[in-house]
Design an enzyme around this catalytic site. Structure first.
Site, PDB file in Angstrom:
ATOM      1  N   GLU A 118       1.721  -0.547  -4.991  1.00 46.99           N
ATOM      2  CA  GLU A 118       0.762   0.500  -5.324  1.00 46.99           C
ATOM      3  C   GLU A 118       1.570   1.778  -5.479  1.00 46.99           C
ATOM      4  O   GLU A 118       1.939   2.422  -4.499  1.00 46.99           O
ATOM      5  CB  GLU A 118      -0.302   0.675  -4.224  1.00 46.99           C
ATOM      6  N   ASP A 133       0.821  -1.204   0.000  1.00 49.24           N
ATOM      7  CA  ASP A 133       0.000   0.000   0.000  1.00 49.24           C
ATOM      8  C   ASP A 133       0.864   1.267   0.000  1.00 49.24           C
ATOM      9  O   ASP A 133       1.871   1.337   0.709  1.00 49.24           O
ATOM     10  CB  ASP A 133      -0.883  -0.010   1.270  1.00 49.24           C
TER      11      ASP A 133
HETATM   12  C1  NOJ Z   1      -4.238   3.238  -0.819  1.00 43.36           C
HETATM   13  C2  NOJ Z   1      -5.439   2.387  -0.577  1.00 43.36           C
HETATM   14  O1  NOJ Z   1      -5.800   1.753  -1.774  1.00 43.36           O
HETATM   15  C3  NOJ Z   1      -6.511   3.308  -0.044  1.00 43.36           C
HETATM   16  O2  NOJ Z   1      -7.754   2.653   0.040  1.00 43.36           O
HETATM   17  C4  NOJ Z   1      -6.076   3.831   1.304  1.00 43.36           C
HETATM   18  O3  NOJ Z   1      -7.002   4.782   1.765  1.00 43.36           O
HETATM   19  C5  NOJ Z   1      -4.696   4.504   1.226  1.00 43.36           C
HETATM   20  N1  NOJ Z   1      -3.758   3.762   0.450  1.00 43.36           N
HETATM   21  C6  NOJ Z   1      -4.100   4.666   2.611  1.00 43.36           C
HETATM   22  O4  NOJ Z   1      -3.749   3.430   3.147  1.00 43.36           O
END
Ligand code: NOJ
Length: 537
Positions: free
Chosen positions: A260, A210
């Site tokens: 991500e 993430d």
């Molecule tokens: C990316 C995640 O996909 C999202 O849902 C989240 O709010 C943020 N990162 C913070 O963790």
């Protein structure tokens, strides 16, 4: 023109995989309390196997106070009691593997929940303590420390700092309930490496990371200035060393790391995919493209060109739990995606949007590399835009003072069967309400309908497995009119997508393998339609 080189035969399954994202709270509810859970997922494994996906990526399933839909993790080594137990997760991992489906978990390294033991200890220990060194605690500016240490803004709106009664401020790039960790601290590094091993030891095949490009911070925490390089908290060079150490651990388990990484600069993006770093990362450039042939083609070309030198496969993503659902997005005048333009109440033509979503499905499933499918996309679900304000959950909505509708509209529990809520999801009062009118989107209804989105996805995923040219491998563009995307994959396979206003001729072919909608009586390809062909006379 060959855009990518064929890779050697490999058992690196992830290079061409179809990966299905499970947002557990909204997938299926095994104990009928209105919240999805692992029992629900286990009961639907046959559905997922029949769909034909290679892996499941679970959004965070850990204990969480749910200040950010589970991305506020209180304990990285356990399962949220609302979802089940660790033993059940182990069973699920094994059962899925038995059905030919691998498991990918979500790791959140940038921040923890404010209920995590580390943050609780830091709160108790007070200013200047070693416990606070695991986070970014600072005194404030101003005469009495009443101003935040710098002007950074939270991704969810408002300041990225919160002050405690003892006078210290702490950093949170997301919600205040998500304090950022200090990655200069060796304990933070060690803990995450242990957590990776913990899950690989339990049989997971991969880890989605993430906010992977936001983890490292300039230790001086300088104010953000437009254009300043390096950025104080995005895409910092220190990150690469962190992911190299993760790669060593992943390699020792044959595990896969998926980043991500939202970065506008494709060259910077692929630095994370060098051979000793992450295996793949989400291709958000493609997701953000409007329904426009030139833009999509440019994004595909750029994606393949930047991935080739590092030897990493491209990924293709149309949707996830953070963005407007595909059928809705493509049914609007502005069909691109941008967090800043996420809004509700925009005129939407769902007939057009669905037609395009079907064509986009065939496009992405034919491109070289791996593909991600977000639960409900295979049913063609639209965004839910009329969730009552008192039922909304997303901090994006609250922290924007209600000006941003937030992401709840793409997180509504899935419809499985029946004519009315809860559509076989389980429970009575669901954690987010489903709309009326979803009877036609249930898995049960779509399963029985040869024209449904579900049937399209099943057939396409099936063909994708059977066609030797699909998944990773070379592709080359075929001559086509301006607003048509036509390309060939190894062998005699071709994909043609018509994004123009009028029907177009198809290239010479022996067989139509699959079409996203009916072809014209004259055999031409109508607007917003895609087709898979076997080329030849
Ligand atoms: C990316 C995640 O996909 C999202 O849902 C989240 O709010 C943020 N990162 C913070 O963790």
């Amino acid at each position: 023109m060959a855009d990518t080189q064929p890779t050697e035969a490999t058992d690196e399954w992830w290079r061409g995989a179809a990966i299905y994202q499970v947002y557990v709270r909204s997938f299926a509810d095994g104990d009928a309390d209105g919240t999805g859970d692992l029992a629900g997922v286990r009961s639907r494994l046959p559905y997922l196997a029949a769909l034909g996906v290679d892996a499941l990526w679970f959004s965070p399933w850990y204990p969480s106070p749910l200040a950010d839909g589970g991305y506020d993790v209180a304990d990285y080594r356990a399962i949220d009691p609302a979802f089940g137990t660790l033993a059940e997760a182990e069973k699920l991992i094994a059962e899925a593997r038995g059905a030919g489906i691998r498991t990918i978990i979500d790791i959140v390294p940038n921040h923890v929940s404010d209920r995590h033991v580390w943050f609780q200890a830091a709160l108790a220990a007070g200013p200047g303590s070693v416990e606070r060194e695991l986070f970014h605690f600072r005194p404030g500016r101003g005469e009495n420390g009443e101003l935040p240490p710098n002007g950074w803004r939270s991704q969810f709106g408002g300041p990225a700092w919160t002050r405690l009664p003892d006078g210290d401020w702490y950093l949170h790039l997301f919600a205040p309930e998500q304090p950022d960790l200090n990655w200069d601290h060796p304990s933070v590094r060690k803990e995450h490496e242990d957590v990776l091993r913990f899950w690989f030891d339990r049989g997971v095949a991969g880890v989605r990371i993430d906010s992977a490009a936001m983890v490292a911070k300039d230790p001086l925490l300088p104010d953000f200035e437009e254009g300043r390089d390096p950025h104080p908290y995005i895409d910092r060079d220190e990150l690469h060393e962190i992911y190299r150490s993760w790669r060593t651990i992943a390699d020792s388990y044959d595990g896969v790391l998926i980043g991500e990484v939202w970065l506008p600069d494709a060259e910077r993006f692929v630095r994370y995919l060098r051979p000793d770093e992450l295996h793949t990362a989400f291709n958000f450039d493609f997701l953000a493209c409007p329904w426009d042939a030139a833009r999509l083609r440019a994004s595909i070309d750029l994606t393949l060109a930047v991935h080739a030198p590092v030897g990493a496969p491209a990924t293709w993503v149309l949707a996830n739990h953070d963005v407007t659902r595909t059928a809705t997005r493509y049914g609007r005048a502005d069909t691109g995606f941008d967090f800043k333009t996420k809004a509700h109440g925009i005129p939407t033509d769902l007939v057009v949007g669905t037609r395009r979503a079907r064509a986009a499905a065939l496009l992405t499933l034919a491109l070289p590399g791996s593909v991600y499918l977000y639960q409900g996309e295979e049913l063609g679900l639209p965004e839910v835009e009329d969730i009552p304000a008192d039922r909304l959950q997303d901090p994006m909505y609250f922290r924007s003072g209600g000006t941003d509708p937030g992401r709840d509209g793409c997180r509504v529990p899935l419809p499985w069967s029946g004519d009315a809520p809860p559509y076989g999801f389980g429970g009575e009062r669901l954690w987010l309400p489903q709309p009326d009118g979803w009877a036609r989107y249930t898995a049960e209804a779509e399963q029985a309908d040869p024209e449904s989105m579900l049937t399209l996805y099943r057939t396409a995923l099936d063909l994708r497995r059977a066609e030797p040219g699909l998944g990773e491998g070379p592709m080359s563009w075929l001559d086509s009119a301006g607003e048509v995307l036509a390309f060939r994959r190894d062998g005699d396979f071709a994909c043609v997508v018509n994004l123009s206003e009028t029907p177009v001729d198809l290239p010479g072919h022996r067989q139509v393998l699959l079409a996203s909608g009916p072809l014209g009586e004259d055999g031409r390809l109508p607007r917003d339609t895609a087709v898979w062909l076997r080329l030849g006379e």
